[in-house]
Design an enzyme around this catalytic site. Structure first.
Site, PDB file in Angstrom:
ATOM      1  N   SER A  28       1.718  -9.638  -0.877  1.00 52.68           N
ATOM      2  CA  SER A  28       1.331  -8.371  -0.654  1.00 52.68           C
ATOM      3  C   SER A  28       1.568  -7.703   0.564  1.00 52.68           C
ATOM      4  O   SER A  28       1.651  -6.361   0.811  1.00 52.68           O
ATOM      5  CB  SER A  28      -0.068  -8.101  -0.966  1.00 52.68           C
ATOM      6  N   GLU A  75      -9.712   5.826   3.132  1.00 51.68           N
ATOM      7  CA  GLU A  75     -10.663   4.627   3.816  1.00 51.68           C
ATOM      8  C   GLU A  75      -9.658   3.571   3.967  1.00 51.68           C
ATOM      9  O   GLU A  75      -8.758   3.263   3.497  1.00 51.68           O
ATOM     10  CB  GLU A  75     -11.813   4.343   2.791  1.00 51.68           C
ATOM     11  N   LYS A 110       0.779  -1.261   0.220  1.00 51.48           N
ATOM     12  CA  LYS A 110       0.068   0.227   0.091  1.00 51.48           C
ATOM     13  C   LYS A 110       0.855   1.142  -0.260  1.00 51.48           C
ATOM     14  O   LYS A 110       0.326   2.372  -0.539  1.00 51.48           O
ATOM     15  CB  LYS A 110      -1.067   0.017   1.298  1.00 51.48           C
TER      16      LYS A 110
END
Lengths: 267, 408
Positions: free
Chosen positions: B390, B123, B101
């Site tokens: 990830s 969010e 991210k």
């Protein structure tokens, strides 16, 4: 001439303005929605808006969102809403339009939605998440069916873009008073009147202002530039009081409330 | 609108078009209030993309702050356990903040500064995007508000604590299913009222144009590195590339640089949840249908009326009823094969990676590990399967303990 065009033509001839109330379908029940629509029409509503509950309404504030959630928790379906509308519209003098997410129209099928809405006596649609760039195909179908597609202009809309929206909007233009979500507010933005006046000078399509309007003072201010005002959350909030008060009492109160705004609009 | 089937054919990497379409998918389905901000974002992003100074600043940050390039790791013992192809992991879990991210949030934080906006909202579902946004904002000194569903706050307490330590305000979302979907709704509502001063750092390849493109581009560093690393190690590209798909940002970043390499099989893994029944999974590409959600046209879990269905996954980051429009395009063109992985299989894969390799994967990534192990088992030992790891699993430790207790 569509039924909505006729309403605005008549109002203009009488030098009057439109009062457009909003009610959520199915909150607390479709019978109550029907009764509220008939009452609001009887008390002088010019056009009535019927909110079709949607699970993810990003343009709506907490009051309308909560009413959608309550209606959906009762498993209310589009077919039931249209059936209620079909029984109600013959008893209303005001044309009925739906406020409906494009997610619902797309799933139902664009042509089918218009056919079914028309069969229920519904005169048009406000589709808050269908931008002018994406609305071409749907607008054509609306036009072919004499079904009004009421588009939105907001304070963040550029003037060039507002012109494009005005060219494709039928019935009336929904001018959103504030950059934000639906909901009652105490004050309206200072540049609102100038912005609407400018748009008023550019188009013959009627302009009605919504979002944040709840008080007679708002209405007195806005009638100088607008062809009408739209009131949603203030009515939906009162509808939410059913349970604490009787249905008849709340519907009567909503009718009284509508009359105070209509009086202020036409003083 | 074109029917989804019209996009069937060869997938191009040259998407979206000027209107934000990936074949039939994508576009913009948002309130009019947001169009000015989206137009501004599209213009500024196009300028930034063409500006070598912007890219150089981002590259430097990715190297010095994030720790890129992330390692390309041969999971030898896991490969032996599967008994098929050699499994390699693209280690996004070792990035600063522990997931992919951060690649996107740093890029979008730089865009925020470029646009002269003074506040950021975001969010988050699993919390990784929230932590990454809070981190990027702390790095640049930008005030930050993160919306998070109450159910996800319960599931992801360590990340909530981290966000607060990083100076972000975490606003609990109590509407709807109190998960990622509702957090996106609330963030969009905030943005509607604050659009002149606030940038919304969207966390996945979802939402209205240009967000899916921006997030894909910022995440493409994953696939670009994996491609280079594969060529350097083996002198060729991998046979298969596997990644998990919620909204689909790590998968989009991993797949995109391989889209035109037809010899590379691409496998996206959705959350199969408890069962194939409605409400028991979060697999819109497997079980959903084209529709509109959160500003774009894509596969969605919806009922006959177009209402968004409730979904379920043990992984908060995959617990989402929609998916990025480019994934829908890749599905309909057949370029990416999408499959799903059940909750229990993901938990088993978590154990497998932990015990064989000493790596705790995020529950999201565990779905990719499970499917990647299956893909590898069907191949020969001279073949190569690359799995995008990830994120790391520390954030899920308490939830996994609870789930294991439930399974007893």
């Amino acid at each position: 001439m569509s039924s909505i065009d006729q309403v605005f033509a008549d109002l203009r001839a009488q030098n009057r303005k439109a009062f457009i109330p909003f009610v959520t379908a199915g909150d607390p029940s479709l019978d109550v929605t029907s009764a509220a629509l008939k009452e609001l029409s009887k008390r002088g509503g010019s056009v009535c808006e019927l909110g079709i509950p949607y699970s993810d309404p990003i343009a709506d504030g907490p009051v309308i969102q909560a009413s959608y959630t309550r209606a959906l928790q009762r498993k209310i379906k589009l077919s039931q809403i249209l059936e209620m509308a079909g029984k109600t519209t013959p008893e209303m003098s005001a044309p009925l339009v739906t406020m409906v997410s494009y997610a619902i129209i797309h799933r139902h099928g664009t042509e089918q939605y218009i056919q079914d809405a028309k069969a229920a006596g519904i005169a048009g649609a406000i589709v808050p998440d269908l931008l002018v760039e994406e609305s071409g195909d749907f607008a054509k179908i609306c036009q072919a069916n004499d079904f009004s597609l009421i588009q939105l202009v907001t304070p963040t809309t550029s003037r060039e873009r507002a012109m494009r929206i005005a060219e494709t909007s039928t019935g009336f233009i929904y001018y959103v008073s504030v950059a934000g979500i639906t909901g009652e507010r105490t004050q309206l933005p200072p540049d609102l009147l100038d912005n609407v006046s400018w748009l008023r000078s550019q188009t013959k399509v009627p302009i009605c202002i919504g979002f944040g309007i709840s008080q007679p003072e708002h209405v007195r201010t806005l009638k100088k530039v607008a062809d009408g005002v739209i009131v949603g959350s203030a009515i939906v909030r009162r509808m939410g009081e059913i349970g604490e008060k009787s249905e008849e009492q709340v519907i009567d109160e909503i009718g009284d409330y509508a009359e105070t705004l209509i009086e202020a609009l036409n003083e | 609108m074109n029917p989804a089937s019209e996009s069937v054919g060869t997938a191009s990497a040259n998407v979206p078009d000027a209107t934000g379409r990936y074949g039939a998918f994508g576009g913009r389905y948002v309130p009019e209030t947001l169009t000015r901000a989206l137009d501004q974002l599209a213009v500024e992003y196009a300028k930034a993309k063409a500006d070598p100074a912007f890219q150089a600043e981002l590259d430097q940050l990715l190297q010095d702050f994030v720790g890129r390039p992330s390692p390309f790791y041969h999971a030898k013992r896991l490969s032996e356990k599967c008994g098929g192809a050699q499994i390699w992991l693209k280690r996004e879990d070792v990035n600063h903040t522990g997931a992919h991210k951060i690649n996107n949030t740093l890029g979008q934080a730089l865009l925020t500064l470029r646009m002269g906006k003074q506040r950021v909202i975001a969010e988050t579902g699993a919390g990784q995007h929230g932590v990454a946004t809070a981190t990027a904002c702390a790095h640049f000194g930008i005030p930050c508000v993160v919306y998070m569903g109450e159910e996800d706050i319960r599931r992801q307490a360590p990340n909530v604590f981290s966000m607060k330590l990083l100076g972000a305000e975490v606003r609990p979302v109590t509407t709807g299913s109190r998960t990622l979907r509702d957090a996106i709704n609330e963030a969009m509502r905030d943005w509607m009222s604050s659009v002149d001063t606030t940038h919304y750092i969207l966390g996945s390849v979802v939402g209205p144009h240009p967000f899916p493109q921006i997030v894909r581009d910022f995440q493409s560093v994953i696939g670009s590195e994996a491609r280079v690393q594969s060529l350097a190690r083996f002198g060729r590209l991998p046979d298969s590339v596997v990644a998990c798909v919620g909204g689909g940002s790590n998968a989009a970043g991993m797949f995109y640089p391989f889209i035109e390499d037809k010899e590379v099989e691409l496998v996206g893994v959705e959350a199969g949840g408890r069962s194939d029944g409605a409400g028991d999974h979060a697999s819109p590409l497997t079980f959903g249908s084209p529709g509109v959600l959160h500003g774009s046209y894509s596969y969605v879990m919806q009922d006959d009326d177009g209402q968004t269905c409730d979904v379920h996954s043990i992984s908060a980051g995959l617990d989402y009823p929609g998916v990025g429009p480019e994934h829908s395009y890749w599905k309909d063109t057949g370029r990416v094969r999408y499959t799903d992985c059940k909750d229990n299989a993901a938990l088993d894969a978590f154990d497998a990676l932990a015990s064989c390799e000493g790596i705790l994967p995020a529950l999201e990534s565990s779905h990719a590990i499970a499917a990647g192990m299956k893909v590898a088992a069907e191949k020969s030992s001279d073949q190569i399967v690359v799995i995008c790891l990830s994120g790391r699993g520390d954030k899920d430790a308490a939830e996994i303990a609870r789930l294991k207790e439930e399974r007893k």
